[in-house]
Design a protein around this motif. Structure first.
Motif, mmCIF file in Angstrom:
data_model
loop_
_atom_site.group_PDB
_atom_site.id
_atom_site.type_symbol
_atom_site.label_atom_id
_atom_site.label_comp_id
_atom_site.label_asym_id
_atom_site.label_seq_id
_atom_site.Cartn_x
_atom_site.Cartn_y
_atom_site.Cartn_z
ATOM 1 N N LEU A 146 0.812 -1.593 -0.003
ATOM 2 C CA LEU A 146 -0.103 0.180 -0.124
ATOM 3 C C LEU A 146 0.864 1.259 0.459
ATOM 4 C CD1 LEU A 146 -3.097 1.100 0.773
ATOM 5 C CD2 LEU A 146 -1.941 0.779 2.874
ATOM 6 N N GLN A 147 1.799 1.275 0.696
ATOM 7 C CA GLN A 147 2.783 2.763 0.959
ATOM 8 C C GLN A 147 3.387 2.572 -0.267
ATOM 9 O OE1 GLN A 147 5.475 2.437 4.228
ATOM 10 N NE2 GLN A 147 6.592 4.142 3.386
ATOM 11 N N GLN A 148 4.660 1.217 -0.750
ATOM 12 C CA GLN A 148 5.605 1.642 -1.992
ATOM 13 C C GLN A 148 5.184 1.583 -3.530
ATOM 14 O OE1 GLN A 148 8.346 -1.854 -0.805
ATOM 15 N NE2 GLN A 148 9.192 -0.753 1.556
ATOM 16 N N ARG A 149 3.239 0.679 -3.406
ATOM 17 C CA ARG A 149 3.245 0.461 -4.453
ATOM 18 C C ARG A 149 1.885 1.610 -4.994
ATOM 19 N NH1 ARG A 149 1.574 -4.769 -8.471
ATOM 20 N NH2 ARG A 149 0.699 -3.600 -9.802
ATOM 21 N N PHE A 150 1.355 1.765 -4.056
ATOM 22 C CA PHE A 150 0.361 2.342 -4.718
ATOM 23 C C PHE A 150 0.261 4.163 -3.833
ATOM 24 C CE2 PHE A 150 -2.053 -1.590 -4.326
ATOM 25 C CZ PHE A 150 -1.895 -1.572 -5.710
ATOM 26 N N GLY A 151 1.352 3.850 -2.940
ATOM 27 C CA GLY A 151 2.037 5.455 -2.195
ATOM 28 C C GLY A 151 0.692 5.733 -1.453
ATOM 29 N N ALA A 152 0.436 4.937 -0.386
ATOM 30 C CA ALA A 152 -0.955 5.385 0.860
ATOM 31 C C ALA A 152 -0.389 5.038 1.581
ATOM 32 C CB ALA A 152 -1.921 4.852 0.391
ATOM 33 N N PRO A 153 1.077 6.039 2.494
ATOM 34 C CA PRO A 153 1.387 5.515 3.759
ATOM 35 C C PRO A 153 0.626 6.494 4.992
ATOM 36 C CG PRO A 153 2.584 7.417 3.057
ATOM 37 C CD PRO A 153 1.655 6.982 1.913
ATOM 38 N N GLY A 154 0.423 5.642 6.049
ATOM 39 C CA GLY A 154 0.212 6.067 7.073
ATOM 40 C C GLY A 154 -0.584 4.833 8.084
ATOM 41 N N ASP A 155 -0.499 5.180 8.818
ATOM 42 C CA ASP A 155 -1.230 4.001 10.539
ATOM 43 C C ASP A 155 -3.002 3.926 9.594
ATOM 44 O OD1 ASP A 155 -1.386 6.458 11.675
ATOM 45 O OD2 ASP A 155 -0.604 5.959 13.461
ATOM 46 N N PHE A 156 -3.230 4.991 8.948
ATOM 47 C CA PHE A 156 -4.961 5.126 9.252
ATOM 48 C C PHE A 156 -5.446 5.257 8.151
ATOM 49 C CE2 PHE A 156 -9.140 7.503 8.677
ATOM 50 C CZ PHE A 156 -9.725 7.778 9.853
ATOM 51 N N ALA A 157 -4.187 5.097 6.893
ATOM 52 C CA ALA A 157 -4.226 4.233 5.531
ATOM 53 C C ALA A 157 -4.711 3.085 6.161
ATOM 54 C CB ALA A 157 -3.297 4.682 4.970
ATOM 55 N N GLN A 158 -3.458 2.251 6.573
ATOM 56 C CA GLN A 158 -4.259 1.157 7.510
ATOM 57 C C GLN A 158 -5.374 0.664 7.868
ATOM 58 O OE1 GLN A 158 -0.766 0.598 9.696
ATOM 59 N NE2 GLN A 158 1.002 0.976 7.564
ATOM 60 N N ALA A 159 -5.865 1.754 8.748
ATOM 61 C CA ALA A 159 -6.851 1.159 9.388
ATOM 62 C C ALA A 159 -7.530 1.056 8.658
ATOM 63 C CB ALA A 159 -7.576 2.401 10.529
ATOM 64 N N TYR A 160 -7.762 2.468 7.796
ATOM 65 C CA TYR A 160 -9.152 2.330 6.836
ATOM 66 C C TYR A 160 -9.341 0.780 5.679
ATOM 67 C CZ TYR A 160 -10.769 3.458 1.831
ATOM 68 O OH TYR A 160 -11.402 3.371 0.727
ATOM 69 N N VAL A 161 -8.649 0.484 4.957
ATOM 70 C CA VAL A 161 -8.201 -1.065 4.515
ATOM 71 C C VAL A 161 -9.191 -1.502 5.493
ATOM 72 C CG1 VAL A 161 -7.081 -2.821 3.910
ATOM 73 C CG2 VAL A 161 -6.085 -0.590 3.698
ATOM 74 N N ILE A 162 -8.275 -1.698 6.913
ATOM 75 C CA ILE A 162 -9.522 -3.273 7.945
ATOM 76 C C ILE A 162 -10.989 -2.322 7.854
ATOM 77 C CG2 ILE A 162 -9.400 -3.230 10.608
ATOM 78 C CD1 ILE A 162 -6.478 -2.821 10.163
ATOM 79 N N ALA A 163 -11.053 -1.078 8.498
ATOM 80 C CA ALA A 163 -12.602 -0.740 8.600
ATOM 81 C C ALA A 163 -13.137 -1.133 7.075
ATOM 82 C CB ALA A 163 -12.374 0.960 8.844
ATOM 83 N N HIS A 164 -12.930 -0.860 6.032
ATOM 84 C CA HIS A 164 -13.526 -1.100 4.727
ATOM 85 C C HIS A 164 -14.153 -2.532 4.808
ATOM 86 C CE1 HIS A 164 -14.201 -1.296 0.249
ATOM 87 N NE2 HIS A 164 -14.214 -2.360 0.498
ATOM 88 N N GLU A 165 -13.330 -3.161 5.527
ATOM 89 C CA GLU A 165 -13.560 -4.602 4.947
ATOM 90 C C GLU A 165 -14.535 -5.263 6.314
ATOM 91 O OE1 GLU A 165 -12.524 -6.420 2.405
ATOM 92 O OE2 GLU A 165 -10.610 -5.446 2.089
ATOM 93 N N VAL A 166 -14.154 -4.346 7.682
ATOM 94 C CA VAL A 166 -15.493 -4.624 8.502
ATOM 95 C C VAL A 166 -16.692 -3.595 7.577
ATOM 96 C CG1 VAL A 166 -16.270 -3.916 10.460
ATOM 97 C CG2 VAL A 166 -13.370 -4.984 10.455
ATOM 98 N N GLY A 167 -16.420 -2.840 7.044
ATOM 99 C CA GLY A 167 -18.111 -2.538 6.225
ATOM 100 C C GLY A 167 -18.764 -3.600 5.563
ATOM 101 N N HIS A 168 -18.021 -5.073 4.993
ATOM 102 C CA HIS A 168 -18.777 -6.142 3.932
ATOM 103 C C HIS A 168 -19.701 -6.753 5.451
ATOM 104 C CE1 HIS A 168 -17.092 -4.820 0.193
ATOM 105 N NE2 HIS A 168 -15.947 -5.037 0.127
#
Length: 286
Positions: A146-168
């Protein structure tokens, strides 16, 4: 984020280094491309995982020597556990207020590949939610991607990933996932893709709802956190990924939504904080 010392979830299943399918079973290039175009987030396992299971014969599971874990990886595992715990603390009261009971999902941390009730999950596919066993599957190496390939670093970017899956998971508990799956069976591929987009944008919105309530109740957001999530949402829009992988954008084949749509629906959930605001199925403009 400000809950580095928060409670950890009791619903973590840590399979890291516990063996896998290395050397015995792998997904084909076509499946990997499909998973990439599906943007790593919120993959529908019935489309990707089951297809891989059908087209390739199963191989015997073989033991894989456990790799040494770094302190940084273990700290990241604790962080994901705290994010999951925070989603539990958020969605439980929201469901109770609506007269429903929230059942916590489990999160499986794995390395390389693992079995799920939806088929074989592989790290190349990124995080996914399996409704059949109500578990979120995550190889922590995705966050490096997420950080290196997609240029989206940060702990809240990571939290968003988890929260999206929990959204499912929220969609599954509310019966939305089943209704959409039934509807997909009656419509064309183009219309089915549009239904998938509505599902994924709703999950983005639900991630925003979590952030809204988590911050209001526990003041977890720091300066720059929202921008990190929006950066992740932008990086994994269908239009952005299609441009990167195939050099052109084909809107009729979108399955998750454009970068602009993903950002806008996350913002909607973050600002409104209600399930009603996340009704992506009744709006004319996504």
């Amino acid at each position: 984020m400000l809950f580095r010392k928060g409670r950890e979830s009791n619903n973590i299943e840590d399979r890291r280094g516990a063996g896998g399918f290395g050397g015995g079973r792998s997904i084909g290039v076509g499946t990997i491309i499909l998973a990439l175009v599906a943007m790593y987030f919120g993959i529908d396992p019935s489309v990707v995982l089951d297809t891989a299971s059908i087209t390739q014969p199963p191989a015997a599971e073989s033991a894989r020597p456990a790799a040494p874990r770094s302190a940084a990886e273990d700290e990241l595992a604790r962080f994901t556990s705290m994010v999951l715990a925070d989603t539990e603390d958020t969605w439980g009261p929201i469901f109770s207020a609506g007269g429903k009971q929230y059942r916590d999902p489990s999160m499986v941390l794995y390395t390389g590949a693992t079995r799920s009730a939806c088929g074989v999950g592989q790290s190349e596919m990124g995080p996914f939610y399996c409704p059949a066993d109500q578990k979120v599957y995550l190889d922590l190496s995705f966050f490096t991607e997420l950080q290196q390939r997609f240029g989206a670093p940060g702990d809240f970017a990571q939290a968003y990933v988890i929260a999206h899956e929990v959204g499912h998971h929220v969609q599954n508990l509310l019966g939305i996932s089943e209704k959409v799956q039934q509807a997909r069976e009656r419509v064309s591929e183009r219309e089915g893709n549009l239904l998938s987009v509505r599902v994924e944008l709703q999950a983005d919105c639900l991630a925003g709802v979590w952030a809204h309530h988590a911050d209001r109740s526990r003041q977890v957001l720091e300066a720059g956190d929202v921008e990190e999530a929006l950066g992740a949402a932008t990086a994994i829009g269908d239009d952005r990924l299609q441009k990167q992988t195939q050099g052109q954008v084909v809107p009729d084949s979108f399955t998750h939504g454009s970068s602009e749509q993903r950002v806008r629906w996350f913002r909607t959930g973050l600002e409104k904080g209600t399930l009603k605001a996340c009704d992506t199925f009744s709006v004319a403009r996504l």
